[in-house]
Scaffold this motif. Sequence first.
Motif, short mmCIF file in Angstrom:
data_model
loop_
_atom_site.label_atom_id
_atom_site.label_comp_id
_atom_site.label_asym_id
_atom_site.label_seq_id
_atom_site.Cartn_x
_atom_site.Cartn_y
_atom_site.Cartn_z
N ASP A 1 0.82 -1.20 0.00
CA ASP A 1 0.00 0.00 0.00
C ASP A 1 0.86 1.26 0.00
OD1 ASP A 1 0.88 -0.56 2.60
OD2 ASP A 1 -0.77 0.57 3.50
N ILE A 2 2.02 1.20 0.65
CA ILE A 2 2.91 2.36 0.66
C ILE A 2 3.51 2.58 -0.72
CG2 ILE A 2 5.07 3.26 1.63
CD1 ILE A 2 4.38 1.81 4.21
N LYS A 3 3.92 1.49 -1.39
CA LYS A 3 4.47 1.61 -2.75
C LYS A 3 3.43 2.19 -3.71
CE LYS A 3 7.77 -2.20 -2.83
NZ LYS A 3 8.08 -3.48 -3.47
N LYS A 4 2.20 1.68 -3.61
CA LYS A 4 1.14 2.12 -4.51
C LYS A 4 0.83 3.60 -4.31
CE LYS A 4 -3.56 1.06 -5.93
NZ LYS A 4 -4.75 0.26 -5.67
N ALA A 5 0.73 4.02 -3.06
CA ALA A 5 0.42 5.42 -2.77
C ALA A 5 1.55 6.34 -3.23
CB ALA A 5 0.18 5.60 -1.28
N ALA A 6 2.78 5.90 -3.09
CA ALA A 6 3.92 6.72 -3.51
C ALA A 6 3.96 6.87 -5.01
CB ALA A 6 5.22 6.10 -3.00
N ARG A 7 3.67 5.81 -5.73
CA ARG A 7 3.67 5.89 -7.20
C ARG A 7 2.55 6.79 -7.72
NH1 ARG A 7 4.52 -0.22 -7.49
NH2 ARG A 7 6.77 -0.39 -7.47
N GLN A 8 1.39 6.70 -7.11
CA GLN A 8 0.25 7.48 -7.58
C GLN A 8 0.39 8.96 -7.27
OE1 GLN A 8 -3.10 5.56 -5.75
NE2 GLN A 8 -3.30 4.03 -7.37
N SER A 9 1.14 9.30 -6.25
CA SER A 9 1.25 10.71 -5.87
C SER A 9 2.04 11.52 -6.88
CB SER A 9 1.90 10.83 -4.49
OG SER A 9 3.25 10.44 -4.56
N GLY A 10 3.03 10.92 -7.56
CA GLY A 10 3.82 11.64 -8.55
C GLY A 10 4.81 12.62 -7.94
N LEU A 11 5.07 12.51 -6.64
CA LEU A 11 6.00 13.40 -5.95
C LEU A 11 7.37 12.75 -5.85
CD1 LEU A 11 3.69 14.35 -2.96
CD2 LEU A 11 4.22 15.78 -4.92
N ALA B 1 13.57 8.35 7.82
CA ALA B 1 14.09 8.24 6.46
C ALA B 1 14.36 9.61 5.84
CB ALA B 1 13.11 7.46 5.59
N ALA B 2 13.57 10.61 6.17
CA ALA B 2 13.71 11.93 5.56
C ALA B 2 14.74 12.82 6.26
CB ALA B 2 12.35 12.64 5.54
N ILE C 1 5.20 14.76 3.42
CA ILE C 1 3.73 14.86 3.48
C ILE C 1 3.16 13.83 4.44
CG2 ILE C 1 1.63 14.49 2.14
CD1 ILE C 1 3.08 15.86 -0.21
N VAL C 2 3.63 12.57 4.31
CA VAL C 2 3.12 11.51 5.19
C VAL C 2 3.49 11.81 6.64
CG1 VAL C 2 3.36 9.06 5.78
CG2 VAL C 2 3.13 9.76 3.40
N MET C 3 4.69 12.31 6.85
CA MET C 3 5.15 12.59 8.20
C MET C 3 4.30 13.67 8.87
SD MET C 3 8.93 13.84 9.29
CE MET C 3 8.68 15.51 8.72
N ASN C 4 3.83 14.65 8.11
CA ASN C 4 3.09 15.78 8.68
C ASN C 4 1.58 15.56 8.76
OD1 ASN C 4 5.35 17.45 9.16
ND2 ASN C 4 5.45 17.90 6.97
N ARG C 5 1.09 14.45 8.28
CA ARG C 5 -0.35 14.18 8.35
C ARG C 5 -0.71 13.58 9.70
NH1 ARG C 5 -2.35 11.06 3.13
NH2 ARG C 5 -4.13 10.90 4.50
N ASP C 6 -1.81 14.04 10.26
CA ASP C 6 -2.24 13.55 11.57
C ASP C 6 -3.05 12.26 11.49
OD1 ASP C 6 -1.06 15.66 12.91
OD2 ASP C 6 -2.84 16.93 12.71
N ASP C 7 -3.62 11.96 10.32
CA ASP C 7 -4.47 10.77 10.21
C ASP C 7 -3.67 9.50 9.91
OD1 ASP C 7 -3.81 11.75 7.70
OD2 ASP C 7 -5.62 10.94 6.76
N VAL C 8 -2.36 9.58 9.79
CA VAL C 8 -1.52 8.41 9.52
C VAL C 8 -1.05 7.85 10.86
CG1 VAL C 8 0.64 7.67 8.42
CG2 VAL C 8 -0.75 9.42 7.35
N GLU C 9 -0.94 6.49 10.93
CA GLU C 9 -0.52 5.88 12.20
C GLU C 9 0.88 6.34 12.58
OE1 GLU C 9 0.26 2.70 9.03
OE2 GLU C 9 -1.57 3.70 9.64
N ASP C 10 1.12 6.40 13.88
CA ASP C 10 2.37 6.95 14.42
C ASP C 10 3.60 6.18 13.97
OD1 ASP C 10 1.05 8.97 15.70
OD2 ASP C 10 0.88 7.91 17.61
N ASP C 11 3.49 4.85 13.87
CA ASP C 11 4.64 4.04 13.47
C ASP C 11 5.11 4.41 12.06
OD1 ASP C 11 6.54 1.93 13.71
OD2 ASP C 11 5.27 0.75 12.35
N ARG C 12 4.18 4.61 11.16
CA ARG C 12 4.54 4.98 9.79
C ARG C 12 5.12 6.39 9.74
NH1 ARG C 12 0.59 5.25 4.53
NH2 ARG C 12 2.22 5.75 3.04
N ARG C 13 4.54 7.31 10.51
CA ARG C 13 5.07 8.67 10.55
C ARG C 13 6.50 8.68 11.09
NH1 ARG C 13 1.10 12.35 13.71
NH2 ARG C 13 2.65 13.87 13.10
#
Length: 110
Positions: A29-39, A65-66, A47-59
């Motif tokens: 799901d992470i690969k798919k979302a990254a490809r579709q974003s075009g960023l 990584a960043a 973007i993922v790090m700054n979103r509040d609706d994403v689970e803490d482990d992923r953030r």
Amino acid sequence: MASGGFRPGAGRPKGAKAPKAKPIKVAADIKKAARQSGLSPLDYMLIVMNRDDVEDDRRDRMAIAAAPYVHARASDLAGGKKEQQQEAADRVSADGKFATPPPPPIVKGE
């Protein structure tokens, strides 16, 4: 007692190969979302790090990584002892008794 030099049987055996690096496993799901974003990967991680609706482990993983691409290491900014000593010497010798004198004026021949 021997110190240094050749020792029979020491070292890597001839013909031995280095172990292959294990590929990094990323969830589909992470690969798919990254490809579709075009960023760029860095923009996507931020973007993922700054979103509040994403689970803490992923953030947390995105922040780790960043970080090397966004912030410089403190050791890179400060420099080593030699660089710090040279900067201090340059500050002291910039003016006063130990300053470099100006070059003599150029006089054209008559």
